[in-house]
Design a protein around this motif. Structure first.
Motif, PDB file in Angstrom:
ATOM      1  N   PHE A  55      -9.152  16.421  -6.368  1.00  0.00           N
ATOM      2  CA  PHE A  55      -7.691  16.564  -6.356  1.00  0.00           C
ATOM      3  C   PHE A  55      -7.073  15.410  -5.560  1.00  0.00           C
ATOM      4  N   GLY A  56      -7.634  15.132  -4.383  1.00  0.00           N
ATOM      5  CA  GLY A  56      -7.141  14.029  -3.561  1.00  0.00           C
ATOM      6  C   GLY A  56      -7.327  12.687  -4.242  1.00  0.00           C
ATOM      7  N   LYS A  57      -8.498  12.467  -4.816  1.00  0.00           N
ATOM      8  CA  LYS A  57      -8.786  11.207  -5.499  1.00  0.00           C
ATOM      9  C   LYS A  57      -7.836  11.014  -6.680  1.00  0.00           C
ATOM     10  N   THR A  58      -7.666  12.044  -7.491  1.00  0.00           N
ATOM     11  CA  THR A  58      -6.793  11.956  -8.658  1.00  0.00           C
ATOM     12  C   THR A  58      -5.346  11.725  -8.248  1.00  0.00           C
ATOM     13  N   PHE A  59      -4.915  12.418  -7.187  1.00  0.00           N
ATOM     14  CA  PHE A  59      -3.546  12.216  -6.710  1.00  0.00           C
ATOM     15  C   PHE A  59      -3.326  10.760  -6.325  1.00  0.00           C
ATOM     16  N   ALA A  60      -4.248  10.206  -5.570  1.00  0.00           N
ATOM     17  CA  ALA A  60      -4.122   8.808  -5.125  1.00  0.00           C
ATOM     18  C   ALA A  60      -4.107   7.855  -6.316  1.00  0.00           C
ATOM     19  N   GLU A  61      -4.970   8.095  -7.289  1.00  0.00           N
ATOM     20  CA  GLU A  61      -5.007   7.236  -8.478  1.00  0.00           C
ATOM     21  C   GLU A  61      -3.683   7.304  -9.241  1.00  0.00           C
ATOM     22  N   LEU A  62      -3.163   8.512  -9.428  1.00  0.00           N
ATOM     23  CA  LEU A  62      -1.897   8.671 -10.148  1.00  0.00           C
ATOM     24  C   LEU A  62      -0.732   8.086  -9.351  1.00  0.00           C
ATOM     25  N   LEU A  63      -0.774   8.230  -8.053  1.00  0.00           N
ATOM     26  CA  LEU A  63       0.271   7.691  -7.203  1.00  0.00           C
ATOM     27  C   LEU A  63       0.371   6.171  -7.334  1.00  0.00           C
ATOM     28  N   CYS A  64      -0.766   5.536  -7.443  1.00  0.00           N
ATOM     29  CA  CYS A  64      -0.800   4.076  -7.488  1.00  0.00           C
ATOM     30  C   CYS A  64      -0.481   3.509  -8.869  1.00  0.00           C
ATOM     31  N   LYS A  65      -0.482   4.353  -9.906  1.00  0.00           N
ATOM     32  CA  LYS A  65      -0.114   3.892 -11.234  1.00  0.00           C
ATOM     33  C   LYS A  65       1.405   3.836 -11.345  1.00  0.00           C
ATOM     34  N   GLU A  66       1.883   2.994 -12.236  1.00  0.00           N
ATOM     35  CA  GLU A  66       3.328   2.928 -12.486  1.00  0.00           C
ATOM     36  C   GLU A  66       3.788   4.254 -13.078  1.00  0.00           C
ATOM     37  N   SER A  67       4.968   4.677 -12.701  1.00  0.00           N
ATOM     38  CA  SER A  67       5.541   5.918 -13.188  1.00  0.00           C
ATOM     39  C   SER A  67       5.733   5.850 -14.701  1.00  0.00           C
ATOM     40  N   VAL A  68       5.415   6.951 -15.373  1.00  0.00           N
ATOM     41  CA  VAL A  68       5.632   7.029 -16.816  1.00  0.00           C
ATOM     42  C   VAL A  68       7.128   7.070 -17.129  1.00  0.00           C
ATOM     43  N   GLN A  69       7.947   7.393 -16.131  1.00  0.00           N
ATOM     44  CA  GLN A  69       9.398   7.482 -16.334  1.00  0.00           C
ATOM     45  C   GLN A  69      10.080   6.161 -16.036  1.00  0.00           C
ATOM     46  N   SER A  70       9.344   5.122 -15.591  1.00  0.00           N
ATOM     47  CA  SER A  70       9.949   3.837 -15.230  1.00  0.00           C
ATOM     48  C   SER A  70      10.555   3.147 -16.433  1.00  0.00           C
TER      49      SER A  70
ATOM     50  N   MET B 220       0.846  -1.179   0.000  1.00  0.00           N
ATOM     51  CA  MET B 220       0.000   0.000   0.000  1.00  0.00           C
ATOM     52  C   MET B 220       0.892   1.242   0.000  1.00  0.00           C
ATOM     53  N   LYS B 221       0.533   2.198  -0.831  1.00  0.00           N
ATOM     54  CA  LYS B 221       1.288   3.454  -0.915  1.00  0.00           C
ATOM     55  C   LYS B 221       0.956   4.342   0.285  1.00  0.00           C
ATOM     56  N   ARG B 222       1.994   5.009   0.782  1.00  0.00           N
ATOM     57  CA  ARG B 222       1.819   5.935   1.916  1.00  0.00           C
ATOM     58  C   ARG B 222       1.849   7.367   1.398  1.00  0.00           C
ATOM     59  N   VAL B 223       0.887   8.178   1.847  1.00  0.00           N
ATOM     60  CA  VAL B 223       0.768   9.572   1.430  1.00  0.00           C
ATOM     61  C   VAL B 223       0.827  10.473   2.653  1.00  0.00           C
ATOM     62  N   LEU B 224       1.631  11.514   2.552  1.00  0.00           N
ATOM     63  CA  LEU B 224       1.686  12.539   3.593  1.00  0.00           C
ATOM     64  C   LEU B 224       0.995  13.788   3.076  1.00  0.00           C
TER      65      LEU B 224
ATOM     66  N   GLN C 174     -10.469  13.420   2.340  1.00  0.00           N
ATOM     67  CA  GLN C 174     -11.756  12.760   2.063  1.00  0.00           C
ATOM     68  C   GLN C 174     -11.776  12.171   0.658  1.00  0.00           C
ATOM     69  N   GLY C 175     -11.220  12.907  -0.297  1.00  0.00           N
ATOM     70  CA  GLY C 175     -11.184  12.432  -1.675  1.00  0.00           C
ATOM     71  C   GLY C 175     -10.326  11.196  -1.853  1.00  0.00           C
ATOM     72  N   MET C 176      -9.351  11.012  -0.979  1.00  0.00           N
ATOM     73  CA  MET C 176      -8.462   9.852  -1.062  1.00  0.00           C
ATOM     74  C   MET C 176      -8.939   8.694  -0.194  1.00  0.00           C
ATOM     75  N   SER C 177      -9.954   8.904   0.607  1.00  0.00           N
ATOM     76  CA  SER C 177     -10.337   7.929   1.632  1.00  0.00           C
ATOM     77  C   SER C 177     -10.766   6.581   1.076  1.00  0.00           C
ATOM     78  N   ASP C 178     -11.329   6.534  -0.125  1.00  0.00           N
ATOM     79  CA  ASP C 178     -11.752   5.243  -0.662  1.00  0.00           C
ATOM     80  C   ASP C 178     -10.728   4.664  -1.640  1.00  0.00           C
ATOM     81  N   GLN C 179      -9.551   5.256  -1.670  1.00  0.00           N
ATOM     82  CA  GLN C 179      -8.466   4.747  -2.508  1.00  0.00           C
ATOM     83  C   GLN C 179      -7.605   3.804  -1.672  1.00  0.00           C
ATOM     84  N   ASN C 180      -6.749   3.067  -2.313  1.00  0.00           N
ATOM     85  CA  ASN C 180      -5.905   2.090  -1.625  1.00  0.00           C
ATOM     86  C   ASN C 180      -4.590   2.746  -1.189  1.00  0.00           C
TER      87      ASN C 180
END
Length: 155
Positions: free
Chosen positions: A140-155, A1-5, A24-30
């Motif tokens: 904003f929170g929901k989108t951040f969490a979704e993008l955070l959990c995706k693989e980096s485009v720079q990988s 699970m990803k950790r967000v500060l 709140q926007g991130m609350s239902d994300q993993n």
């Protein structure tokens, strides 16, 4: 699970309200969410390396400055390398000042300079979030969490 500060400075409570809505926007994300307010919660800059994602919020003071309570912490960031950490910034703003929400941009530039991957443009809200701004903060929170959990485009 990803950790967000969610780290923020808030004097009148507007940026804190934004932080709450973003959470709140991130609350239902993993993601595991930790929220801390500078000057109230204990946090050392080294702790930021313990997170996969950082959402950094601040109000803008005066004509475009960081608030006093954030200055020392901001300077201490220079010792860190944020490579591999995804980030975004947010803050309450006041259009009566000539530099609208400059602190949001200053923080974003600093995180980028230190190697963080900025995955969302800074979120700026006029004073207190109301009506559609409440939904913008949550999204904003929901989108951040979704993008955070995706693989980096720079990988």
């Amino acid at each position: 699970m990803k950790r967000v500060l969610i780290l923020f400075a808030s004097m009148s409570g507007n940026t804190e309200d934004m932080a709450d809505l973003i959470e709140q926007g991130m609350s239902d994300q993993n993601v595991e969410i930790v929220k801390k307010q500078i000057e109230i919660d204990e946090i050392a800059v080294e702790e930021l390396k313990d997170f996969h994602g950082i959402l950094f919020g601040s109000y803008t003071w005066g004509d475009g400055d960081l608030p006093d309570e954030l200055e020392d912490f901001y300077d201490e960031l220079d010792v860190l390398n944020f490579t591999g950490i995804r980030a975004a910034t947010f803050g309450s703003c006041d259009s009566m000042y000539p530099k609208y929400g400059a602190a949001v941009d200053i923080l974003s530039d600093k995180l980028h300079e230190l190697g963080a991957e900025i995955i969302l443009g800074g979120l700026k809200v006029e004073l207190t979030p109301e009506d559609e701004e409440v939904e913008r903060c949550k999204q904003f929170g929901k989108t951040f969490a979704e993008l955070l959990c995706k693989e980096s485009v720079q990988s």
